[in-house]
Design a protein around this motif. Sequence first.
Motif, PDB file in Angstrom:
ATOM      1  N   HIS A 144       3.485 158.940 -10.969  1.00 28.35           N
ATOM      2  CA  HIS A 144       2.439 158.160 -11.645  1.00 28.35           C
ATOM      3  C   HIS A 144       1.579 159.074 -12.518  1.00 28.35           C
ATOM      4  N   HIS A 147      11.489 154.058 -15.731  1.00 26.72           N
ATOM      5  CA  HIS A 147      12.326 153.511 -16.797  1.00 26.72           C
ATOM      6  C   HIS A 147      12.622 154.545 -17.882  1.00 26.72           C
ATOM      7  N   GLU A 148      11.662 155.431 -18.149  1.00 26.67           N
ATOM      8  CA  GLU A 148      11.919 156.489 -19.138  1.00 26.67           C
ATOM      9  C   GLU A 148      13.002 157.446 -18.627  1.00 26.67           C
ATOM     10  N   ALA A 167       6.839 159.056 -18.640  1.00 29.83           N
ATOM     11  CA  ALA A 167       6.391 158.157 -19.699  1.00 29.83           C
ATOM     12  C   ALA A 167       4.970 158.445 -20.151  1.00 29.83           C
ATOM     13  N   CYS A 168       4.391 159.534 -19.651  1.00 32.24           N
ATOM     14  CA  CYS A 168       2.989 159.805 -19.919  1.00 32.24           C
ATOM     15  C   CYS A 168       2.766 160.310 -21.335  1.00 32.24           C
ATOM     16  N   GLU A 172       6.240 153.111 -12.595  1.00 29.55           N
ATOM     17  CA  GLU A 172       7.373 152.297 -13.050  1.00 29.55           C
ATOM     18  C   GLU A 172       7.763 152.661 -14.475  1.00 29.55           C
ATOM     19  N   ARG A 173       6.771 152.917 -15.317  1.00 31.00           N
ATOM     20  CA  ARG A 173       7.078 153.306 -16.694  1.00 31.00           C
ATOM     21  C   ARG A 173       7.817 154.635 -16.721  1.00 31.00           C
ATOM     22  N   SER A 174       7.405 155.570 -15.875  1.00 33.67           N
ATOM     23  CA  SER A 174       8.104 156.852 -15.784  1.00 33.67           C
ATOM     24  C   SER A 174       9.542 156.648 -15.302  1.00 33.67           C
ATOM     25  N   GLY A 205       0.922 150.713 -13.031  1.00 34.70           N
ATOM     26  CA  GLY A 205       2.275 150.587 -13.544  1.00 34.70           C
ATOM     27  C   GLY A 205       2.864 151.849 -14.125  1.00 34.70           C
ATOM     28  N   SER A 206       2.125 152.965 -14.050  1.00 40.87           N
ATOM     29  CA  SER A 206       2.600 154.186 -14.720  1.00 40.87           C
ATOM     30  C   SER A 206       3.833 154.781 -14.042  1.00 40.87           C
TER      31      SER A 206
END
Length: 313
Positions: free
Chosen positions: A49, A61-62, A22-23, A57-59, A54-55
Amino acid sequence: MKFEFDIPESKKIRVIVDTDAACEADDPFAIAHALLSPKLMVKGIIAEHFKEAGSMERSYHEIETILDCMGMDVPVLKGQEGPLSDEEVGLSQSGDEHAGCSCSDRTDDNISEAVRFIIDEALKEDEKPLYILCQGAITNVAKALLVEPKIKDKITVIWIGTHGEAPCKAPFTEFNATNDIPAANTVLQSGIDLWLVPSHVYITVNIGLAEIQRRIRPCGRIGEHLFRNMVDYNMSPFAGWTQGESWSLGDSPAIAIAINPGCGHYHYAKAPLVAEDTSSEVKEDNPIIRIYTDVDSRYVLEDFIAKLEINYG
């Protein structure tokens, strides 16, 4: 799969993809490339990360979004939530009482499911070699090595990161290394079979937004997602460093090299020490690693696009 060719069973390899998905906008292209490549037996995809709360977790979900768009089901694992601490690295180097213990025997709450997965997969009795394809900070691999050093001789790591062979003054802050410098140096000094793809190589895999629109967007839900995700990020304030209507799919060489290690030139040299500004410094007792000096961007891009068109076009 709609391929009208087979892959010899003896040529297939196990892979784990480690990605800060998600980066930016290039990781999803690399993830899709791995999933579409019959030589690669994708055992799992790990969320990495990128040094923001929260990075990871964002990755995570992506990665789930990409799998949904492709109609695929592959294990997705949550990685470490942030960089290694000085304490983690220091304990291992000073002979932490847990170092070398079986991961299943550890009660350390700071060991993520991804690190456990790496260790378990590496220690399996399997004739097919295991490659970990790292497209971001290298925290999860470093943590796995600190927890279970025995995996060092059981995996090959392909990492998109650093400015390469030392000495090399940083022309810019290298993103993947700077997100966890202690982890970078832990892996670089470990003696693991490491294939390094440095910045001057990975920035050369260039593609225009117009080509993504014309050739990738029509390829089903995943094509639309890759295009829209790229366009949206390109218009965001985080993309101020880009050229405007093109992108470097800098993570894709990790996949292409796993498929075809000869798709670029490489040599062997001492692993660099990553300085605080991400310059590569000489450390005389660092081990010898493989360092790529170029990759065939035509092969990297065309192999991916052809696989998309065959399966989703």
